[in-house]
Design an enzyme around this catalytic site. Structure first.
Site, PDB file in Angstrom:
ATOM      1  N   ILE A 709     -30.604 -40.991  36.766  1.00 47.02           N
ATOM      2  CA  ILE A 709     -30.188 -39.626  36.399  1.00 47.02           C
ATOM      3  C   ILE A 709     -29.114 -39.627  35.328  1.00 47.02           C
ATOM      4  O   ILE A 709     -28.682 -38.563  34.882  1.00 47.02           O
ATOM      5  CB  ILE A 709     -29.686 -38.848  37.635  1.00 47.02           C
ATOM      6  CG1 ILE A 709     -28.527 -39.597  38.318  1.00 47.02           C
ATOM      7  CG2 ILE A 709     -30.817 -38.596  38.613  1.00 47.02           C
ATOM      8  CD1 ILE A 709     -27.916 -38.840  39.478  1.00 47.02           C
ATOM      9  N   GLY A 710     -28.686 -40.794  34.899  1.00 46.57           N
ATOM     10  CA  GLY A 710     -27.683 -40.832  33.847  1.00 46.57           C
ATOM     11  C   GLY A 710     -27.400 -42.241  33.392  1.00 46.57           C
ATOM     12  O   GLY A 710     -27.499 -43.195  34.163  1.00 46.57           O
ATOM     13  N   LYS A 711     -27.064 -42.369  32.110  1.00 45.88           N
ATOM     14  CA  LYS A 711     -26.667 -43.645  31.535  1.00 45.88           C
ATOM     15  C   LYS A 711     -25.438 -43.424  30.683  1.00 45.88           C
ATOM     16  O   LYS A 711     -25.321 -42.409  29.997  1.00 45.88           O
ATOM     17  CB  LYS A 711     -27.782 -44.250  30.675  1.00 45.88           C
ATOM     18  CG  LYS A 711     -29.015 -44.685  31.446  1.00 45.88           C
ATOM     19  CD  LYS A 711     -30.032 -45.342  30.527  1.00 45.88           C
ATOM     20  CE  LYS A 711     -31.264 -45.804  31.292  1.00 45.88           C
ATOM     21  NZ  LYS A 711     -32.252 -46.467  30.411  1.00 45.88           N
ATOM     22  N   GLY A 712     -24.510 -44.365  30.739  1.00 49.14           N
ATOM     23  CA  GLY A 712     -23.311 -44.262  29.929  1.00 49.14           C
ATOM     24  C   GLY A 712     -22.736 -45.623  29.652  1.00 49.14           C
ATOM     25  O   GLY A 712     -23.314 -46.658  30.011  1.00 49.14           O
ATOM     26  N   ALA A 714     -20.258 -47.035  30.983  1.00 49.48           N
ATOM     27  CA  ALA A 714     -19.797 -47.751  32.165  1.00 49.48           C
ATOM     28  C   ALA A 714     -20.942 -48.245  33.033  1.00 49.48           C
ATOM     29  O   ALA A 714     -20.743 -49.131  33.855  1.00 49.48           O
ATOM     30  CB  ALA A 714     -18.871 -46.860  32.994  1.00 49.48           C
ATOM     31  N   GLY A 715     -22.126 -47.685  32.878  1.00 48.12           N
ATOM     32  CA  GLY A 715     -23.220 -48.144  33.698  1.00 48.12           C
ATOM     33  C   GLY A 715     -24.341 -47.131  33.796  1.00 48.12           C
ATOM     34  O   GLY A 715     -24.405 -46.160  33.053  1.00 48.12           O
ATOM     35  N   ILE A 716     -25.234 -47.391  34.753  1.00 46.37           N
ATOM     36  CA  ILE A 716     -26.405 -46.549  34.998  1.00 46.37           C
ATOM     37  C   ILE A 716     -26.226 -45.872  36.348  1.00 46.37           C
ATOM     38  O   ILE A 716     -25.793 -46.496  37.318  1.00 46.37           O
ATOM     39  CB  ILE A 716     -27.690 -47.393  34.985  1.00 46.37           C
ATOM     40  CG1 ILE A 716     -27.828 -48.119  33.638  1.00 46.37           C
ATOM     41  CG2 ILE A 716     -28.921 -46.540  35.247  1.00 46.37           C
ATOM     42  CD1 ILE A 716     -28.967 -49.120  33.608  1.00 46.37           C
ATOM     43  N   VAL A 717     -26.580 -44.592  36.429  1.00 46.73           N
ATOM     44  CA  VAL A 717     -26.444 -43.829  37.666  1.00 46.73           C
ATOM     45  C   VAL A 717     -27.834 -43.502  38.201  1.00 46.73           C
ATOM     46  O   VAL A 717     -28.696 -43.004  37.467  1.00 46.73           O
ATOM     47  CB  VAL A 717     -25.635 -42.539  37.449  1.00 46.73           C
ATOM     48  CG1 VAL A 717     -25.468 -41.796  38.771  1.00 46.73           C
ATOM     49  CG2 VAL A 717     -24.274 -42.855  36.848  1.00 46.73           C
ATOM     50  N   ASP A 828     -10.662 -40.772  31.236  1.00 46.54           N
ATOM     51  CA  ASP A 828     -11.922 -40.334  30.616  1.00 46.54           C
ATOM     52  C   ASP A 828     -12.305 -38.953  31.139  1.00 46.54           C
ATOM     53  O   ASP A 828     -13.435 -38.729  31.567  1.00 46.54           O
ATOM     54  CB  ASP A 828     -13.033 -41.346  30.899  1.00 46.54           C
ATOM     55  CG  ASP A 828     -14.236 -41.162  29.966  1.00 46.54           C
ATOM     56  OD1 ASP A 828     -14.078 -40.503  28.920  1.00 46.54           O
ATOM     57  OD2 ASP A 828     -15.318 -41.679  30.288  1.00 46.54           O
TER      58      ASP A 828
END
Length: 996
Positions: A709-712, A714-717, A828
């Site tokens: 549901i998300g990538k950034g 800091a990592g993958i969610v 952040d």
């Protein structure tokens, strides 16, 4: 010759024809009707109390009375409406009705900045006379009108729908449609898909703006056929594949080309050198590779060149000597080598030169600044040498001077002390010698003077002033003499760094006047005398280091009045007397070092003293943890923290038991490890911070591509649903493995897992093996605030809900800053890190970048490898590379502006402009407005509750003050937001605590 009777009959027919009504589609009456429908669909501004907007648009008026309506222009001969301009009319919403297409003589329709909502009427596309369409800065949504069966915008020359919420594919303009188009601005919307090849058929096009959308695919080479094109803006938030088309070299009329921040790859095509009229070339924030083409030296009309933040290598081309019209040259954050060409110093118009974070060598151009125009010079983090040119501020225009982290030597030019325009001076980490020019301590506009890590000598002047100076950093030099009393004349000072110099004499009591001081470091000098009691006046102090001096006397009991002091180091002095007993109640104090002094008496065995290390007290023979009354005060050097025999016996038994259990456990663990090693390389282990009804295997089962549901950064969610039905948000951290080698990380996460607050996303536990860490959070079904505002759902979050979200997020941050032990800086803060639960209540998320204050010797300002997200970073980070609580406050202010405006923080405001600067400019330009916030408020929503918005606006602008000392604390922000009734939660605020 025709007979007279025939002529008379013909004349009669002509008269009857003139008297007969025209067809319904071409009458002034129909125009008047269309205007009445337009008025009925528009919403007047609530702030205009003197007269209703469009009050003169009388639906009962008969032609030609409608030609006198406000904003309406008619053809004098036919009374047909040919132009409508409502930009100056105080409107606040509504929509364009389909009846507007009845105005078939309309040539110009301008309804900008009017908060329009809804979709564009499809009939707009077939209006036969429409040449000028300006609907910019509204809240229009949906797709651009599709082509009708008949002609598509047959007469259109100008289209401006910038800054709306339009979506879907770009309109299929070009052959055979809209061939007369000269100006096309579709930027600041949500258009997706690729740029149509047919855009290359718009032969008359002079302006193309597609920036700030969600476009993808390749930039079509067919655009090179636009021979009249003068300006092209296609970057910012678009994510293209491929690079800059080499065919663009054929755009001979092009003056401005901006393709920044749109994921371009590959080399810069040398064919761009054929753009002889180009004055602006922006290719920053991409992934361009290779060397800078020397052919670009042929762009002699160039005034602004920005190639920063790419992967460019090689040298600055010698051919750039021909670019004598340059005002701005940005090449920072690349891999450039070689020298900064001397000819740059001869450029007569150069104002901005930024080449920091490269591998450049050699000296600065000796003539740099002699043109009298230089405003910004930043060459940080290179390998430059030589002396600082003396004429950098020859024109008294220099504002930013950053030369740090190089190899400059020699003295600081005296001329810099006379440069009253300077706002930031950073010369640290060089080999500079000699005295500091006295004038540098009396710069009226300066907010920072940083000269650390040099070999400077001399003494500080008696005159030190400056209402704006926030950071004075002189550490690691050879400056001597006394610290002058005038140091107290800096009301905005936050950081005073004087460590590792040769200062002597007492610490002046005037230092107590520095109400905003957060960090004081005067360690490693030859200071004498006592610690001034006046230090209590520095109520904002978070860290004090006076170690390695010759201070005498007692530690003043007034130190206990410093309520947010985290770190106190007075080691290696000659302090005497007892420790103030009240220090045990200083709950904020997490690090104390009084070692190697001459202190005596008992060490309090309660409160904060229970968390300090014994090493903090060594070297004080007179100190003890329990002093017997009969001893007369004589103590052994080893009496500190002495345990009585019963306690010692208990601990020995406990330790022996643990040792036996450890041996048995180790034997079983070794056998289990050998078995697990045969099955797989690393078993998953789960550490829970509360009772959980699922296992590590359940969590790992959720790590599927479909669950992302998300990538950034800091990592993958992942969104996980365990076999027991529990919903989780699982963050897999990038590049982090867990094991005995990473105990610091484990300890940090364990501390985060103890945090309990209603407005903070709860960390349930973490799962780890030697290759990865998985953080387990409670799942927030309504996603992030950023998605809600910018992902097409913004209209679903009303004003009262936004105010509540602001207050709730503020309470979460306030808890981190003021109630956690140790305190936490988020680092952040952004709308994507504020999550919404099923009731749309806000929860602050993502502490992967957070650092603790006071722990392990950290101060209230922590060196940052990652200091936040683009658009949210406080301005002082550019010259301090440090963050503190006020950095979070600035970022939160940006979030408030997002809530108010509905806009992203960057990307839709023009070159180098973010949401903070845009709001300041718009509201400043309209000072006469009743409430400036209404000029920037989100137009997707219904008319605003003015008092609520005004309150949010004032808090936001306080949070984004340029000087961090002028910003409120998060506790103050919570108090300010709580004054709005809409900001109150529907249920009582939960108690905040950290659970053990």
């Amino acid at each position: 010759m025709p007979p007279p009777t025939f002529l008379l009959g013909l004349l009669l027919l002509l008269l009857l024809a003139a008297a007969a009504p025209a067809p319904a589609s071409a009458t002034p009456e129909r125009d008047a009707y269309a205007l009445s429908r337009l008025k009925a669909s528009l919403v007047p501004s609530a702030t205009n109390s003197t007269s209703a907007p469009l009050s003169d648009w009388d639906p009962a008026a008969t032609p030609p009375a409608h030609c006198a309506f406000t904003g309406v222009t008619c053809d004098a001969a036919t009374s047909r409406v040919v132009a409508i301009n409502l930009t100056a009319v105080p409107l606040h919403g509504g929509a364009l009705p389909p009846e507007v297409a009845l105005l078939d003589a309309l040539a110009s329709l301008t309804v900008a900045n009017c908060y329009l909502r809804g979709r564009l009427p499809p009939a707009l596309a077939s209006m036969p006379a429409l040449r000028h369409l300006n609907l910019s800065n509204n809240n229009l949504s949906g797709p651009f009108p599709p082509p009708p069966p008949a002609a598509y915008f047959p007469a259109l020359e100008i289209v401006d729908v910038y800054n709306n919420n339009l979506s879907g594919p770009l309109p299929p303009l070009g052959a055979p449609h809209a061939r007369s188009l000269r100006y096309l601005h579709l930027g600041g919307n949500y258009f997706n898909g690729s740029i149509p090849d047919t855009f290359g058929d718009l032969a008359a096009l002079e302006y193309l703006g597609l920036n700030g959308n969600a476009l993808s695919g390749r930039v079509p080479p067919s655009l090179s056929r636009l021979s009249r094109l003068r300006e092209m803006y296609v970057g910012y938030y678009n994510q293209y594949s491929g690079g800059v088309p080499r065919e663009f070299g054929a755009l001979q009329s092009l003056v401005r080309l901006d393709m920044s921040s749109c994921t371009l790859t590959g080399p810069i095509p040398p064919e761009l050198a054929r753009l002889s009229r180009l004055d602006t070339l922006f290719l920053a924030l991409n992934q361009l590779t290779g060397e800078i083409p020397p052919e670009l030296g042929a762009l002699t009309s160039l005034r602004s060149l920005d190639l920063s933040i790419n992967d460019l290598a090689g040298e600055i081309p010698a051919s750039f000597a021909a670019l004598t019209n340059l005002k701005l040259l940005n090449l920072f954050r690349n891999h450039l080598r070689g020298e900064i060409p001397a000819f740059l110093g001869d450029f007569p118009f150069l104002e901005v030169l930024q080449v920091w974070d490269n591998n450049l060598t050699g000296p600065l151009p000796p003539a740099l600044g002699r043109n009298g125009r230089l405003k910004t010079l930043d060459v940080t983090s290179n390998h430059l040498t030589g002396t600082i040119p003396p004429d950098l501020c020859a024109g008294r225009n220099l504002q930013l001077l950053v030369l740090m982290d190089n190899g400059f030597f020699g003295s600081i030019p005296e001329s810099l002390g006379d440069c009253k325009t300077l706002t930031r001076v950073r010369l640290g980490k060089n080999f500079l010698t000699g005295p500091v020019p006295a004038g540098l301590f009396d710069l009226p506009q300066a907010n920072m003077l940083e000269l650390t890590d040099n070999m400077l000598t001399g003494e500080l002047p008696d005159v030190i002033a400056g209402d704006k100076i926030g950071m004075l950093m002189l550490g690691n030099n050879r400056i001597g003499g006394r610290i002058p009393a005038a140091i107290g004349n800096l009301p905005a000072l936050q950081t005073l760094s004087l460590e590792s110099n040769n200062f002597s004499g007492p610490l002046p009591p005037e230092i107590g006047r520095l109400r905003n001081l957060t960090r004081l470091n005067a360690s490693g000098n030859a200071l004498t005398g006592g610690i001034p009691r006046e230090l209590m006046g520095c109520a904002s102090l978070g860290a004090v280091d006076l170690s390695r001096n010759g201070l005498t006397g007692e530690i003043p009991d007034t130190v206990t009045s410093l309520k947010i002091l985290c770190t106190l180091n007075v080691s290696r002095n000659r302090l005497s007397g007892e420790l103030p007993a009240a220090m045990a109640n200083m709950t904020s104090l997490t690090t104390l070092d009084v070692s190697y002094n001459q202190l005596s008496g008992p060490v309090p065995m309660q409160g904060q003293f229970l968390v300090f290390n014994e090493s903090s007290f060594v070297g004080n023979p007179g100190l003890c943890s329990a002093c017997p009354p009969s001893s007369g005060g004589a103590r052994s050097p080893f009496s500190l923290r002495r345990w009585d025999s019963k306690k010692l016996l208990v601990w020995l038994v406990v330790l022996l038991t643990l040792l036996v259990l450890a041996v048995l456990g180790a034997r079983k663990a070794h056998e289990a490890w050998r078995e697990a090693a045969r099955r797989r390389s690393g078993a998953w282990k789960m550490t829970a911070f509360q009772k959980l009804d699922f296992s590590a295997d359940d969590v790992v089962e959720c790590l599927k591509e479909d669950n992302i549901i998300g990538k950034g950064g800091a990592g993958i969610v992942y969104h996980g649903v365990t076999r027991g039905g529990a919903e989780l948000a699982i963050k897999r951290l990038v590049g982090r493995g867990c094991g005995d080698h990473d105990r610091g990380f484990t300890a940090e996460v364990t501390t985060l897992g103890r945090i309990r607050h209603r407005n903070i996303v709860r960390l349930l536990g973490f799962v780890s093996n030697r290759e990865a860490n998985l953080l387990l959070y409670e799942y927030m079904p309504n996603g992030s605030l950023g998605e809600m505002l910018h992902g097409g759902k913004g209209g679903h979050l009303g004003w009262e809900a936004r105010a509540r979200v602001a207050a709730e997020a503020a309470r979460g941050l306030c808890y981190l800053h003021h109630d956690c032990a140790p305190r936490i800086i988020h680092r952040d803060v952004k709308s994507n890190n504020i999550l919404l639960d099923s009731a749309f209540e806000a929860h602050v998320a993502d502490f992967g970048l957070a650092k603790f204050l006071g722990g392990g010797g950290a101060t209230s300002e922590c060196m940052s490898a990652i200091a936040g997200s683009y658009g949210y970073i406080a301005p002082e980070y550019a010259y301090t590379l440090r963050v503190d609580e006020k950095s979070d406050v600035y970022s939160f202010g940006v979030v408030l502006l997002e809530l108010i405006t509905g806009r992203r923080p960057v990307g839709s405001f023009g070159d180098g402009v973010d949401i903070v600067h845009w709001v300041r400019k718009v509201t400043a330009d309209a000072a006469a407005a009743e409430e400036p916030v209404l000029l920037v408020a989100d137009r997707r929503l219904a008319p605003e509750p003015v008092p609520l918005l005004a309150d949010l606006y004032r808090v936001a602008m306080a949070c984004v003050e340029e000087a961090s000392t002028a910003r409120p604390t998060m506790r103050e922000v919570v108090h300010m937001l709580s004054t709005s009734a809409a900001a109150q939660p529907d249920v009582p605020h939960a108690l905040c605590k950290v659970v053990d």
